[in-house]
Design a protein around this motif. Structure first.
Motif, short mmCIF file in Angstrom:
data_model
loop_
_atom_site.label_atom_id
_atom_site.label_comp_id
_atom_site.label_asym_id
_atom_site.label_seq_id
_atom_site.Cartn_x
_atom_site.Cartn_y
_atom_site.Cartn_z
N ILE A 1 -5.74 30.42 81.84
CA ILE A 1 -6.51 30.85 83.01
C ILE A 1 -6.38 32.35 83.22
CG2 ILE A 1 -6.66 30.70 85.53
CD1 ILE A 1 -5.98 27.70 85.22
N ARG A 2 -5.15 32.87 83.12
CA ARG A 2 -4.92 34.30 83.31
C ARG A 2 -5.70 35.11 82.28
NH1 ARG A 2 0.08 34.15 82.71
NH2 ARG A 2 0.26 35.03 80.65
N MET A 3 -5.69 34.65 81.03
CA MET A 3 -6.41 35.37 79.98
C MET A 3 -7.92 35.29 80.17
SD MET A 3 -4.09 34.43 76.65
CE MET A 3 -4.99 35.46 75.49
N SER B 1 -5.59 30.42 71.34
CA SER B 1 -4.82 29.56 70.45
C SER B 1 -3.49 30.21 70.08
CB SER B 1 -5.64 29.28 69.19
OG SER B 1 -4.91 28.51 68.28
N LYS B 2 -3.52 31.49 69.79
CA LYS B 2 -2.29 32.21 69.44
C LYS B 2 -1.34 32.30 70.64
CE LYS B 2 -4.15 34.99 65.71
NZ LYS B 2 -4.54 36.34 65.27
N GLY C 1 -10.66 21.76 74.35
CA GLY C 1 -10.49 20.56 75.17
C GLY C 1 -9.85 20.87 76.52
N ALA C 2 -8.88 21.78 76.54
CA ALA C 2 -8.23 22.17 77.79
C ALA C 2 -9.22 22.89 78.70
CB ALA C 2 -7.02 23.06 77.51
N LYS D 1 -12.32 23.14 83.63
CA LYS D 1 -13.64 22.91 84.23
C LYS D 1 -13.66 21.66 85.11
CE LYS D 1 -17.31 24.54 81.38
NZ LYS D 1 -18.22 24.21 80.28
N LYS D 2 -13.26 20.53 84.54
CA LYS D 2 -13.39 19.26 85.26
C LYS D 2 -12.32 19.06 86.32
CE LYS D 2 -15.86 16.66 81.75
NZ LYS D 2 -15.81 15.49 80.85
#
Length: 113
Positions: free
Chosen positions: A57-59, A72-73, A84-85, A91-92
């Motif tokens: 979220i921060r990124m 991913s890194k 998926g996250a 989002k959901k």
């Protein structure tokens, strides 16, 4: 053949190492309550914990956005797990608005607001 038996019961002395230990405050059972802070004193806040979702979220809140490879890194997740996250949790479950933008063949993800 006869087997030897130890005599037990009232009036029979019990060896010191077999006697029951005295009850401790921990052994009081479910009625024991945790220690309370003194009246008028504010209890300390629980330590803050940064999760991988917090990192994502921060990124994603950066003005330029971030691509899935960088996410991913940062998390150690595989690329499909990051996507998926974003779709499932961010989002959901959290209800955040995620926008995507194609820049030079890369998809950049950004959280609006």
């Amino acid at each position: 053949m006869s087997k030897s038996r130890k005599a037990t019961g009232p009036g029979v002395p019990v060896p010191q190492d077999m006697q029951a230990a005295p009850a401790t405050p921990c052994a009081q059972g479910p009625q024991a309550s945790p220690p309370q802070a003194p009246a008028g004193e504010i209890p300390p806040a629980p330590p803050s914990r940064s999760t991988k979702i917090d990192t994502v979220i921060r990124m994603m809140r950066q003005a330029d956005g971030v691509d899935v490879t960088a996410l991913s890194k940062a998390t150690g997740w595989q690329v499909h797990s990051v996507r998926g996250a974003i779709a499932g949790h961010i989002k959901k479950k959290l209800g955040l608005t995620v926008t995507t933008q194609k820049v030079e063949g890369r998809t950049l993800y950004r959280i609006e607001g």
